[in-house]
Design a protein around this motif. Structure first.
Motif, PDB file in Angstrom:
ATOM      1  N   UNK A 150      51.820  81.662  24.165  1.00 17.83           N
ATOM      2  CA  UNK A 150      52.775  80.891  24.964  1.00 17.83           C
ATOM      3  C   UNK A 150      52.226  80.619  26.360  1.00 17.83           C
ATOM      4  N   UNK A 151      51.514  81.593  26.923  1.00 17.11           N
ATOM      5  CA  UNK A 151      50.908  81.407  28.247  1.00 17.11           C
ATOM      6  C   UNK A 151      49.834  80.332  28.207  1.00 17.11           C
ATOM      7  N   UNK A 152      49.089  80.260  27.096  1.00 15.94           N
ATOM      8  CA  UNK A 152      48.036  79.249  26.960  1.00 15.94           C
ATOM      9  C   UNK A 152      48.629  77.846  26.930  1.00 15.94           C
ATOM     10  N   UNK A 153      49.778  77.684  26.267  1.00 19.68           N
ATOM     11  CA  UNK A 153      50.452  76.377  26.256  1.00 19.68           C
ATOM     12  C   UNK A 153      50.913  76.027  27.664  1.00 19.68           C
ATOM     13  N   UNK A 154      51.477  77.001  28.363  1.00 21.63           N
ATOM     14  CA  UNK A 154      51.921  76.750  29.737  1.00 21.63           C
ATOM     15  C   UNK A 154      50.746  76.343  30.623  1.00 21.63           C
ATOM     16  N   UNK A 155      49.572  76.942  30.400  1.00 22.92           N
ATOM     17  CA  UNK A 155      48.383  76.581  31.176  1.00 22.92           C
ATOM     18  C   UNK A 155      47.988  75.139  30.904  1.00 22.92           C
ATOM     19  N   UNK A 156      48.087  74.709  29.647  1.00 29.64           N
ATOM     20  CA  UNK A 156      47.797  73.305  29.332  1.00 29.64           C
ATOM     21  C   UNK A 156      48.751  72.379  30.071  1.00 29.64           C
ATOM     22  N   UNK A 157      50.022  72.773  30.114  1.00 32.42           N
ATOM     23  CA  UNK A 157      51.008  71.947  30.812  1.00 32.42           C
ATOM     24  C   UNK A 157      50.745  71.923  32.314  1.00 32.42           C
ATOM     25  N   UNK A 158      50.314  73.064  32.836  1.00 33.59           N
ATOM     26  CA  UNK A 158      49.981  73.103  34.264  1.00 33.59           C
ATOM     27  C   UNK A 158      48.839  72.137  34.557  1.00 33.59           C
ATOM     28  N   UNK A 159      47.849  72.112  33.666  1.00 36.32           N
ATOM     29  CA  UNK A 159      46.722  71.202  33.842  1.00 36.32           C
ATOM     30  C   UNK A 159      47.151  69.747  33.750  1.00 36.32           C
ATOM     31  N   UNK A 160      48.234  69.505  33.013  1.00 35.16           N
ATOM     32  CA  UNK A 160      48.756  68.147  32.879  1.00 35.16           C
ATOM     33  C   UNK A 160      49.760  67.811  33.976  1.00 35.16           C
ATOM     34  N   UNK A 161      49.871  68.709  34.969  1.00 32.77           N
ATOM     35  CA  UNK A 161      50.762  68.512  36.118  1.00 32.77           C
ATOM     36  C   UNK A 161      52.223  68.375  35.679  1.00 32.77           C
ATOM     37  N   UNK A 162      52.618  69.289  34.759  1.00 38.88           N
ATOM     38  CA  UNK A 162      53.981  69.273  34.269  1.00 38.88           C
ATOM     39  C   UNK A 162      54.720  70.529  34.743  1.00 38.88           C
ATOM     40  N   UNK A 163      54.401  70.983  35.956  1.00 41.56           N
ATOM     41  CA  UNK A 163      54.932  72.265  36.393  1.00 41.56           C
ATOM     42  C   UNK A 163      56.070  72.165  37.397  1.00 41.56           C
ATOM     43  N   UNK A 164      56.144  71.099  38.159  1.00 48.78           N
ATOM     44  CA  UNK A 164      57.116  71.064  39.247  1.00 48.78           C
ATOM     45  C   UNK A 164      58.433  70.414  38.830  1.00 48.78           C
ATOM     46  N   UNK A 165      58.626  69.139  39.168  1.00 49.18           N
ATOM     47  CA  UNK A 165      59.891  68.472  38.844  1.00 49.18           C
ATOM     48  C   UNK A 165      59.630  67.148  38.128  1.00 49.18           C
ATOM     49  N   UNK A 166      59.029  67.216  36.963  1.00 47.03           N
ATOM     50  CA  UNK A 166      58.727  65.976  36.239  1.00 47.03           C
ATOM     51  C   UNK A 166      59.980  65.375  35.617  1.00 47.03           C
ATOM     52  N   UNK A 167      59.933  64.079  35.337  1.00 44.47           N
ATOM     53  CA  UNK A 167      61.010  63.438  34.604  1.00 44.47           C
ATOM     54  C   UNK A 167      60.888  63.747  33.120  1.00 44.47           C
ATOM     55  N   UNK A 168      61.943  63.412  32.373  1.00 42.82           N
ATOM     56  CA  UNK A 168      61.940  63.685  30.941  1.00 42.82           C
ATOM     57  C   UNK A 168      60.796  62.954  30.250  1.00 42.82           C
ATOM     58  N   UNK A 169      60.551  61.701  30.633  1.00 42.98           N
ATOM     59  CA  UNK A 169      59.459  60.936  30.019  1.00 42.98           C
ATOM     60  C   UNK A 169      58.116  61.604  30.279  1.00 42.98           C
ATOM     61  N   UNK A 170      57.918  62.154  31.485  1.00 45.40           N
ATOM     62  CA  UNK A 170      56.682  62.856  31.806  1.00 45.40           C
ATOM     63  C   UNK A 170      56.521  64.105  30.948  1.00 45.40           C
ATOM     64  N   UNK A 171      57.619  64.830  30.747  1.00 50.83           N
ATOM     65  CA  UNK A 171      57.575  66.057  29.944  1.00 50.83           C
ATOM     66  C   UNK A 171      57.227  65.730  28.500  1.00 50.83           C
TER      67      UNK A 171
END
Length: 476
Positions: free
Chosen positions: A223-244
């Motif tokens: 699960x942490x590895x998936x979160x790291x991928x999302x962090x690399x995709x800049x999906x960590x702060x306040x993205x919109x639903x389309x961005x997520x």
């Protein structure tokens, strides 16, 4: 027919539909939007007057075309925490309650799907049927306690817990018995139930697990590895639903079969240990469980691959990927070759057992070992579409009786209707606290085989299922 239900939140007006009253889009939690996006579900606010409950609520954010949404008269929104209720009557009767958690890999699906319409099942069984919407994908499964706090994990499960709590407290207003609540789930819905049961959730009295790949509960590291991928995709702060959703599509899912990057994870809170570890090492809640799989779960997924893919080398690679580098891939393939002719069938059968049949058998066998009531089944009713066999999802039209909603899964003719009658009769017997067939008590014990003939069989593929006993990766 009376169509008003008085809950602690306020009064709801349902939709009388023949012999059933339907309440659609009932809020069980506050909208998980704004500051509540990464927070556990909170109690829904009340209202004054009469609230109309005749239209389904928005479905959770997921990949679905606007055209398909419009065709079904649905919308999509983060404000999606609603449920739907089918009841024979809004009265003081105490009917058994079935709460159904949909599947979809925890990225797709919703409780308003035509396949899950509860009208026929509620009417036939004189029970109350409930389906639920809950957060999916990244919005429901992101493991990022360092970003959003320790209680931001496994939000899908937290939503389901909140919904079950609402049903316990409010279903009496809809003619249901809050003390006779069966929770059922298919695919990822069944995986969720295994996690809730292993975690000691006391909000249901009986459980049905259909086609649940219980081994797919993720480790903390995964699960942490998936979160790291999302962090690399800049999906960590306040993205919109389309961005997520866009970032979600870019997550690496691994070699076929995919590893399920959005299933629940061991977070040390909602899930302290993997359900298979819990089941094997200590008693879970002492409630009856009905569980099983279809004979050919994975064929519907392999059907998307061109036939030329299934070479001997590919089958060997799949066997190695499943069994691990220390295993003899030739021995794995040979185990299945005797019962399956083509490369495609061998490849699919291995995944079916690895991801669905074997872990389900291990989970319920362990539950039975502690003296609990367990009923195990295998659905062998074939799809009318050539090559699919008794595939994943084929249990759904048979249980709900909505054969026309997915004709390719189980068929629509007289024989399919008779099969649906059998499945409904057996499941309703369990929901009503009965014993639909002989209890499962050991490896190779009584298993109800549901096909052209319906009968219990012992030693049902025990050798093949036992092959995967110690083949799963370390949990943690």
């Amino acid at each position: 027919m009376r169509a008003l239900a008085h809950t602690s939140q306020g009064t709801l007006r349902g939709d009388p539909c023949g012999e059933i009253v339907v309440f659609r889009g009932v809020p069980y939690a506050a909208a998980p939007t704004g500051e509540r996006r990464w927070r556990p579900a909170q109690a829904a606010p009340g209202w004054k007057g009469v609230r109309e409950a005749i239209a389904f609520g928005p479905i959770p954010p997921q990949h679905i075309s606007p055209e398909r949404l419009a065709k079904r008269g649905l919308s999509m929104s983060e404000d999606c925490l609603t449920l739907n209720i089918w009841t024979p009557a809004v009265d003081d009767s105490r009917r058994p309650v079935l709460v159904f958690l949909h599947g979809g890999g925890q990225t797709q699906g919703h409780g308003s799907a035509p396949l899950l319409d509860g009208s026929r099942l509620a009417r036939r069984g004189d029970i109350v049927v409930v389906t639920i919407n809950f957060r999916l994908g990244v919005l429901g499964s992101l493991y990022a306690p360092d970003w959003h706090g320790a209680d931001s994990t496994n939000l899908t499960l937290r939503d389901q817990i909140q919904a079950l709590r609402w049903v316990r407290e409010e279903i009496g207003a809809f003619g249901g018995d809050p003390g006779a609540l069966t929770v059922a789930g298919q695919s990822s819905g069944a995986i969720a139930i295994s996690a809730l049961l292993a975690g000691g959730c006391d909000l249901f009295d009986r459980a049905i697990l259909q086609s649940g790949g219980v081994e797919r509960v993720r480790s903390t590291a995964a699960a942490s590895a998936v979160a790291a991928q999302l962090r690399a995709l800049r999906c960590a702060e306040k993205p919109g639903v389309a961005d997520i959703l866009a970032a979600q599509r870019k997550i690496d899912t691994g070699f076929v079969p995919p590893q399920g990057p959005f299933h629940p994870c061991v977070d040390g809170d909602i899930i302290e240990e993997h359900p298979l570890v819990v089941a094997r090492t200590r008693p879970m809640r002492a409630i009856p469980v009905l569980a099983g799989t279809t004979r050919d779960e994975w064929r519907i997924f392999d059907a998307a691959l061109d036939g030329d893919v299934f070479t001997e080398r590919y089958v060997q690679q799949r066997a190695q990927a499943l069994a691990g580098d220390a295993a003899d891939a030739d021995a794995v393939v040979a185990t299945y070759r005797a019962d399956h002719g083509s490369h495609r069938d061998v490849a699919s059968a291995m995944v079916t057992d690895y991801h669905f049949t074997a872990p389900t058998e291990q989970f319920v066998r362990a539950h039975a070992r502690y003296g609990n009531t367990v009923f195990r089944y295998e659905l062998q009713w074939p799809s009318p579409r050539a090559g699919l066999g008794a595939c994943h999802d084929s249990c759904l039209p048979l249980l709900f009786g909505n054969l026309d909603a997915a004709p390719a899964l189980a068929g629509t003719g007289d024989a399919a209707r008779r099969m649906s009658d059998v499945v409904q009769t057996l499941w309703l017997e369990f929901i009503r606290a009965g014993e639909p067939w002989d209890r499962y008590d050991r490896a190779g014990g009584p298993t109800m085989v549901l096909g052209s003939e319906c009968e219990t069989a012992c030693d049902h593929r025990a050798e093949q299922l036992g092959f995967w006993e110690n083949r799963y990766p370390a949990y943690g």
